[in-house]
Structures are given as structure tokens and as C-alpha cells.
Design a protein around this motif. Structure first.
Motif, PDB file in Angstrom:
ATOM      1  N   LEU A   1       0.841  -1.200   0.000  1.00 22.03           N
ATOM      2  CA  LEU A   1       0.000   0.000   0.000  1.00 22.03           C
ATOM      3  C   LEU A   1       0.879   1.254   0.000  1.00 22.03           C
ATOM      4  N   SER A   2       1.905   1.238   0.837  1.00 20.28           N
ATOM      5  CA  SER A   2       2.804   2.401   0.921  1.00 20.28           C
ATOM      6  C   SER A   2       3.379   2.739  -0.434  1.00 20.28           C
ATOM      7  N   ASN A   3       3.734   1.698  -1.167  1.00 21.59           N
ATOM      8  CA  ASN A   3       4.466   1.905  -2.403  1.00 21.59           C
ATOM      9  C   ASN A   3       3.604   2.483  -3.523  1.00 21.59           C
ATOM     10  N   GLN A   4       2.291   2.519  -3.318  1.00 23.63           N
ATOM     11  CA  GLN A   4       1.427   3.094  -4.361  1.00 23.63           C
ATOM     12  C   GLN A   4       1.692   4.590  -4.520  1.00 23.63           C
ATOM     13  N   ALA A   5       1.857   5.263  -3.405  1.00 26.05           N
ATOM     14  CA  ALA A   5       2.217   6.691  -3.394  1.00 26.05           C
ATOM     15  C   ALA A   5       2.610   6.991  -1.952  1.00 26.05           C
ATOM     16  N   PRO A   6       3.886   6.707  -1.616  1.00 28.06           N
ATOM     17  CA  PRO A   6       4.288   6.789  -0.206  1.00 28.06           C
ATOM     18  C   PRO A   6       3.907   8.095   0.479  1.00 28.06           C
ATOM     19  N   VAL A   7       4.021   9.207  -0.238  1.00 25.10           N
ATOM     20  CA  VAL A   7       3.733  10.490   0.429  1.00 25.10           C
ATOM     21  C   VAL A   7       2.272  10.561   0.869  1.00 25.10           C
TER      22      VAL A   7
END
Ligand SMILES: Cc1ncc(COP(=O)(O)O)c(C=O)c1O
Length: 427
Positions: free
Chosen positions: A89-95
Motif C-alpha cells: 500500500l505504501s508503495n502506491q504513493a508513499p507520500v
């Protein structure tokens, strides 16, 4: 029960479907707990039907017998899947996904961890391991040249090195007391530490349970005596949390650091620091924060960009731990320890450096093969039986540290005992 294929076919996102699927292992643990609701921990300790459910909650390499759970531990499937899910999930759009969706949930992890430890959430910082937690206390406490720290010569090497750096940098002194293994009594341990407090002593630093022999210390007796003398206490609980039951109120320390990738079975890279509320403001962070944060326990979590997955998956580890229950887990670990240790003790060919008194030890136990050097015995365990155990070589004794876990089978324990008997007679 809904099948995995039906779940995926229903159009649910892959991640959610997988979560439901892997949560079945938690459901199995809960069902096994429900079936054994009335069993006392000591009776359940030898109920192989119950423990086989727990064993199957892990994805292990069973071609190895891992008796080094003192280093760090595999997580149960449900924890590891959550950890991977959060990373994906984080890697989808970490910010966005990591910082805005996942990171704020650290607050519910804090709340649950604090409840398990028995402190206020505002006294608990989540760290990356016990080293970081303890070093925040060791390096953040104000000490001036000539001040003394009392500890033991069986404390963890990195923590002793940390004090040594303060000796070199700040001119403090460190006094390391020695104690026999096993000690004659817990009172003897308390007397040694309390008796070492002198006029210049400002800090007492010791293990709740040592990594070398698994000796449990009488923490409350020592901390109460130290407090009465105005001395702060730092307790190294790296091996204690979720290993055997206790609450913060039974410790009475000022600072406490633990790993969560050991006995809680949380992802690698997790730990916590407890700071008694009145000490928070005066303790400096390892990484500085604005003065306005001085009273906020979260100042110790200001470590720059880091994954949220590790600390968020602590929640699943807590659920798994609760599914077993602290008292039941400790009883099983002592049962496994006693099974191999009493067998070896009866042969007269071994020296056990750990007390068998349940108040003084749990899963960790260190044994010396009398006729064989420790390094050689550990190598034979690995070469001939694929058994992982840890050599302990201390200036005052040596032995093999053996640490089973809740996933360890009786067959694995018996294979280890058999291997040790053969090693002891082969040379
Ligand atoms: C007694 C003790 N303290 C501290 C630590 C450090 O723990 P970590 O490696 O999780 O930082 C360990 C690790 O084994 C330990 O055994």
C-alpha cells in the motif's frame, strides 16, 4: 466459509482478499483458544492438539530446527501478511498512502502496546528495536564527569559499549558487578546491585532477563531501592516483553526498552521505549526535535523517513499474542525448556547455567557440554542435525543458549536432546 477464489471473484481488491484469507490463521488460533477455554496454563502446556494449531500459523523452514529465538523470531503468517500488505500500500504513493493513511495509525498501536505493557500511552515511544530504545535513555540522560553508572558484566554488549562511549566522551564512570550463574537466589541478585550503589551513582542499568542465560531479575525490589536513593533505573527488557507475563507496575523502573521482533513475533525492526512520565521532559532524544516537543513522548520517534509497515503490523502481533495469552505462552515455553533440560541434566554430562525456578527463567536456557568445547558442540549440532543454537562465551562461563518458541514441536525438542546426548559421549 468463503473461499479465496470466491472472494477474489467478487471483485474485492487482491490485497483485501488476501488479508481475509490469511486472517484465517488468527481465527484458527481463536477457535483453539475457545475449545480450551477452561484449561489452566500448566495443563494446556502439554496439549499437543492445541499447540499444533499454533505451530501451523507459521510459514517456517522445517528442514531446520531453529533453537535461536533469542536473536529474532519469524512472525506468524497473519503478521507477515499484514506487514507485506502495508508495504504494498505504501508503495502506491508513499507520500500519501504511507504518510497520510498508514502513519497516523501508529497511535492505535501505541494504545494497544501500552495496554499490554500496563503504562499510559503518553509514556510509550515506538522504536526500531531495543538498542534504539535503550540508547535513547542511556545517551539522553544528563550525566556529568564523575557521575557513576552501575550495571552488570552480563548486560548486553551493545548497551555496555554505549556506556563506554559516555565514559570516553563525558568522563562518567561505569561499575560492572558480577554474579554467579545460576545465582543462589533472586535476593542475592538484588543485594549485589543495590549494594553497589554508592554516593556518585546516578543510574542503575540491568536486564529484566539476560540474553546470556535467561536469568530473570527481581526488578521491582531493585528499582524501589534505587528510587529511595535517588538513582534512576534503566531496565533492558529486550527479551522480556511477551515472553512471560508482567505489567509495568510490577517493575517500577524509570526507563524500559524492549524489542518486539523477539517474543512478540512482530516484524523485524520493532521495539518500544517506556519513559516514566516525569522523566520525559528531561530526557534528550537521539535525534533532536523542537523545544516545543520536549514533553511529548513522540519526540523519540522523530527519526526521519521510515516505513510505517513495521510498526503498524505490531497490531497483528498483539492480536496473535492475545489469541494465545501470556500465561499460557510462558507455561508452554517452560514446558519445552524443562523437557530437554531435565533430560540432559539427568545424564550428569552437562552443566545448566540457568535456574529451573519458574520465577527466575522461562524459554531461554544455557547448557554446557562438560567434555566438549562449546564452539565444537554448536558446530556439530548444525553440521549433523541442522539445529541452530547460539554459543555463549563469557569471561566467567560458557555454554549453548537454547531458545525454543511457540512454534517448536516436541519432535524438534527431542531431536535436540538426542543430538546433545550423542555429542556429549562422542568425544
Ligand atoms: C539483553 C539484550 N538487550 C538488547 C538487545 C538489542 O536488541 P535489538 O537487537 O532488538 O536492538 C538484545 C538483543 O539480542 C539483548 O539480548
Amino acid at each position: 466459509m468463503i473461499t479465496r477464489r470466491a472472494f477474489l471473484g467478487a471483485g474485492t481488491s487482491g490485497a483485501l482478499a488476501l488479508a481475509a484469507f490469511t486472517n484465517e490463521s488468527l481465527a484458527r488460533v481463536a477457535a483453539a483458544a475457545a475449545r480450551t477455554r477452561d484449561a489452566a496454563p500448566a495443563d494446556l502446556a502439554s496439549d499437543e492438539t492445541y499447540w499444533s494449531e499454533i505451530q501451523q500459523a507459521f510459514t517456517l523452514d522445517r528442514t531446520l530446527i531453529n533453537l535461536n529465538n533469542g536473536g529474532c523470531c519469524p512472525s506468524p503468517r497473519v503478521v507477515h501478511e499484514a506487514f507485506k500488505r502495508y508495504l504494498d500500500l505504501s508503495n502506491q504513493a508513499p507520500v500519501y498512502h504511507m504518510w497520510q493513511i498508514l502513519e497516523p495509525n501508529i497511535e492505535s498501536v501505541r494504545r494497544r502496546l501500552a495496554a499490554e505493557f500496563g503504562c499510559h500511552p503518553e509514556e510509550m515511544a515506538i522504536t526500531r528495536n531495543a538498542s534504539e530504545a535503550l540508547q535513547i535513555a542511556q545517551l539522553g540522560i544528563d550525566l556529568k564527569s564523575g557521575d557513576e553508572v552501575v550495571t552488570t558484566n552480563q548486560d548486553y554488549g551493545r548497551m555496555l559499549d554505549t556506556w563506554d562511549q559516555r565514559v570516553r566522551r563525558d568522563g562518567i564512570t561505569v561499575r560492572k558487578i558480577s554474579f554467579p550463574v545460576p545465582p543462589p537466589s533472586m535476593d542475592d541478585l538484588a543485594d549485589r546491585l543495590i549494594g553497589a550503589i554508592g554516593p556518585k551513582t546516578k543510574v542503575l542499568h540491568f536486564c529484566h532477563i539476560t540474553n546470556l542465560t535467561g536469568q530473570i531479575f527481581p526488578v521491582k525490589t531493585i528499582c524501589d531501592a534505587a528510587r529511595a536513593k535517588g538513582v534512576k533505573t534503566i531496565v533492558d527488557g529486550a527479551h522480556a516483553f511477551a515472553h512471560f507475563p508482567y505489567k509495568a507496575s510490577e517493575l517500577g523502573c524509570d526507563y524500559y526498552g524492549t524489542s518486539l521482533h523477539k517474543w512478540l513475533l512482530a516484524p523485524i525492526g520493532t521495539g518500544f521505549l517506556y519513559v516514566r512520565r516525569e522523566n520525559i521532559e528531561g530526557l534528550w532524544g537521539l535525534q533532536p526535535t523542537a523545544a516545543s516537543r520536549a514533553k511529548d513522548i513522540r519526540k523519540f520517534e522523530e527519526i526521519g523517513t521510515h516505513p510505517a509497515a513495521n510498526h503498524n503490523a505490531i497490531s497483528e502481533a498483539l492480536s496473535f499474542h492475545d489469541g494465545i495469552g501470556s500465561a499460557r505462552k510462558a507455561a508452554r515455553l517452560r514446558f519445552l525448556r524443562n523437557r530437554w533440560a531435565s533430560r540432559l541434566q539427568a545424564t550428569g554430562k552437562f552443566r545448566i547455567h540457568t535456574s529451573m525456578d519458574p520465577a527466575q527463567s522461562c524459554a531461554i536456557c544455557t547448557v554446557q557440554v562438560l567434555a566438549v568445547p562449546t564452539g565444537k558442540a554448536v558446530q556439530q549440532l548444525w553440521d549433523k542435525w541442522r539445529i541452530i543454537a547460539t554459543p555463549i562465551v563469557h569471561a566467567e562461563y560458557e555454554g549453548i543458549r537454547v531458545t525454543p518458541n511457540v512454534y517448536t514441536t516436541l519432535e524438534e525438542i527431542d531431536t535436540f536432546a538426542e543430538a546433545m546426548e550423542r555429542i556429549s559421549t562422542a568425544s
